[in-house]
Design an enzyme around this catalytic site. Structure first.
Site, short mmCIF file in Angstrom:
data_model
loop_
_atom_site.label_atom_id
_atom_site.label_comp_id
_atom_site.label_asym_id
_atom_site.label_seq_id
_atom_site.Cartn_x
_atom_site.Cartn_y
_atom_site.Cartn_z
N SER A 115 -44.80 -35.98 -33.58
CA SER A 115 -43.91 -36.70 -34.47
C SER A 115 -43.15 -35.80 -35.42
CB SER A 115 -44.72 -37.75 -35.24
OG SER A 115 -43.86 -38.57 -35.97
N ASP B 174 -39.63 -37.12 -33.03
CA ASP B 174 -39.62 -37.98 -31.84
C ASP B 174 -38.78 -39.24 -32.04
OD1 ASP B 174 -41.44 -38.93 -33.72
OD2 ASP B 174 -42.65 -39.95 -32.22
N ARG C 229 -38.81 -42.12 -37.07
CA ARG C 229 -38.65 -42.23 -38.53
C ARG C 229 -37.18 -42.13 -38.92
NH1 ARG C 229 -43.36 -39.08 -41.84
NH2 ARG C 229 -45.08 -40.16 -40.85
#
Ligand code: G1P
Ligand code: ZN
Length: 539
Positions: A112, A278, A281
């Protein structure tokens, strides 16, 4: 061609908030990825009729791990793998592929927003047929399996060329290499009013999107520049790099510095946004203006009727317990369902599947809806663009008008990083024991209304999860404590501070929460126990 290889267990393969995340060098140890994947396959059981998605954010070691996973999938008798071209797929695009093609699940190789590279982090997220990450009941079984794993199966064959879109058979398994961008773009076109946004750009509206050298670059260039007509160069850092060009691909005021500096300069665009490694967010900025993810969730929810896909109504909204209560007030005003869940996107999935909620979000720059089962960075950016196009207002106007209507939850998160795990665990345990003694106690102008652990009873599967400790004050202010579950070493203590004001909505957040910060540090004895008198990261 199928080999069975003897192995010995690693004891640290327990998944955290979102999959398994480890330092790249740990993940590169012999059989580390193999043990973890074989444990997943063993827990699933019969794989002969199963199709999975495979892809990632392009970070360091993905290209090696992806080949291992392909060879192991074939050897374990998986029917088919759908793989993003060159091994790329963003987390939200992956969730869409799983749902749209009714796959049995997928593996996203990403840590992430954590930095990448040989000295950064590597990760594997496992989703099931819901398009969302597996529940803790399944990840616990997989962890148990990793502790007793003795062998894994792998196909002894050449690496697969992932560069061409094609379908073929490899080691007895079908492989389809897909364009990772196309289906996602189509989904976004179904949700938002692309024509209105395009018209806004045609009239000279400017934006800057920072892809942070991570996976969303190709998605953002296609959507914002090619389709919507934002001027060339509106998307920056758009070429995904293995080490994210040295960036920490976490879209917040600290790590997206380049974008923040630009948006607070006199050259600022009308709108600024960034996504993480990724692509799940998002950070939203106006000219010299930052919208907290808490407020963003509340504002998107309040404006659902401006978006074609949602205009007939939404079921409800959910937030993580640590997220501010801003959206709760919006849910009340619209008389829609409202839920508070533990940290981690997987807790939203049951609520979406059972049509209890449409929108959800977390303070940690995650916002999304039931169009997929992961948070979605570009979706949030398009939602804002659609609001701006429909209202003709600026980001600042939209946000301040929202505060004037609903009041404002001033919100700041403190992270105390690199704390020894034993120290952090003891701090939380002792604090939990102390909570009952705080009820009714006053700290200056703040009086404790209720101090208790956050306990969630899932209304769909009946499971119970405990995550974090909450001190609520009589004026609606809150302090939430929890330990991070996504780190790759040591412990991070997160302290979330929220102060509500109905009328006074234009103050500085850090000033407003300062008295709560003092209380938070004192009550948990953070300086005494960790040696830290200040947070390492303030967002
Ligand atoms: C963090 C965030 C959480 C988010 C998760 C995955 O987890 O706080 O909201 O769901 O990353 O993006 P944590 O490290 O706090 O466990
Ligand atoms: Zn992410």
């Amino acid at each position: 061609m199928i080999k069975t290889v003897a192995t010995t267990p690693y004891t640290d393969q327990k998944m955290g908030t979102a999959g398994l995340r480890r330092k790249s060098k740990i993940a590169m140890q012999p059989n580390y990825v193999e043990n973890f994947m074989q444990s997943i396959f063993n827990v699933i059981g019969d794989l002969s009729d199963k199709t999975f998605l495979l892809g990632g954010d392009g970070r360091f070691y993905n290209s090696v791990a992806i080949q291992k996973i392909i060879k192991m999938s074939a050897a374990n008798g998986i029917k088919k793998l759908v793989i993003g071209q060159n091994g790329f797929i963003s987390t939200p695009a992956g969730s869409n592929i799983i749902l749209k093609n009714k796959l049995n699940g997928g593996f996203i190789l990403s840590a992430s927003h954590n930095p990448g590279g040989e000295n950064g982090d590597f990760g594997i997220k496992y989703s099931n047929e819901t398009g969302g990450q597996i529940p803790s009941s399944v990840s616990d079984k997989i962890y148990q399996e990793t502790l007793s794993i003795k062998e894994y199966k792998i196909c002894d064959a050449e690496d697969v060329d992932l560069s061409q879109l094609r379908t073929f058979t490899y080691c007895g398994m079908e492989i389809e290499i897909i364009d990772p961008v196309k289906d996602y773009v189509e989904l976004m076109q179904k949700i938002f009013d692309f024509a209105a946004i395009k018209q806004m750009f045609a009239k000279g509206f400017t934006m800057r999107f920072d892809a942070m050298n991570a996976v969303t670059g190709p998605y953002a260039v296609e959507i914002f520049e090619h389709i919507l007509g934002a001027s060339k160069g509106s998307v920056v850092n758009y070429i995904p790099k293995e080490d994210f060009g040295g960036l920490h691909p976490d879209p917040n005021m600290v790590y997206a510095k380049e974008l923040v500096n630009f948006m607070f300069s006199d050259k600022a665009a009308d709108f600024g946004a960034a996504n993480d490694g990724d692509g799940d967010r998002n950070m939203i900025l106006g000219k010299s203006f930052f919208v907290t993810p808490n407020d963003s969730l509340a504002i998107l929810t309040d404006n659902f009727n401006l978006i074609p896909y949602y205009k007939n109504g939404i079921y409800g909204v959910a937030k993580s317990a640590a997220t501010s209560t801003a959206v709760e007030r919006v849910a009340k005003a619209h008389n829609i369902g409202y839920y508070e869940v533990p940290t981690g996107w997987k807790y939203f999935v049951n609520l979406m599947d059972s049509k209890r909620i449409t929108f959800c979000g977390e303070e940690s720059f995650g916002t999304g809806s039931s169009h997929i089962r992961e948070k979605d960075g570009i979706w949030a950016v398009l939602f804002w663009l659609n609001i701006l196009a429909a209202t003709g207002k600026t980001v600042e106007e939209i946000t301040t008008e929202h505060w004037q209507k609903y009041g404002r939850s001033y919100y700041i998160r403190f992270d105390f990083e690199g704390v020894e795990s034993a120290v952090a665990d003891k701090l939380m345990a002792d604090l939990e024991n102390k909570l009952p003694t705080l009820n009714g106690k006053s700290f200056g102008e703040f009086m404790v209304d209720k101090a208790a652990p956050f306990v969630y009873h899932d209304p769909v599967d009946g499971s119970t999860t405990k995550n974090g400790l909450i001190i609520r004050f009589t004026d609606g202010s809150r302090i939430v404590y929890r330990l991070s579950g996504t780190g790759s070493s040591g412990a991070t203590i997160r302290v979330y501070l929220e102060r509500f004001s109905a009328k006074d909505v234009l103050k500085t957040p850090l000033d407003m929460v300062a008295p709560l910060a003092d209380i938070a540090l004192e009550v948990a004895e953070i300086p005494e126990r960790t040696g830290k008198h200040k947070a390492d990261v303030i967002t």
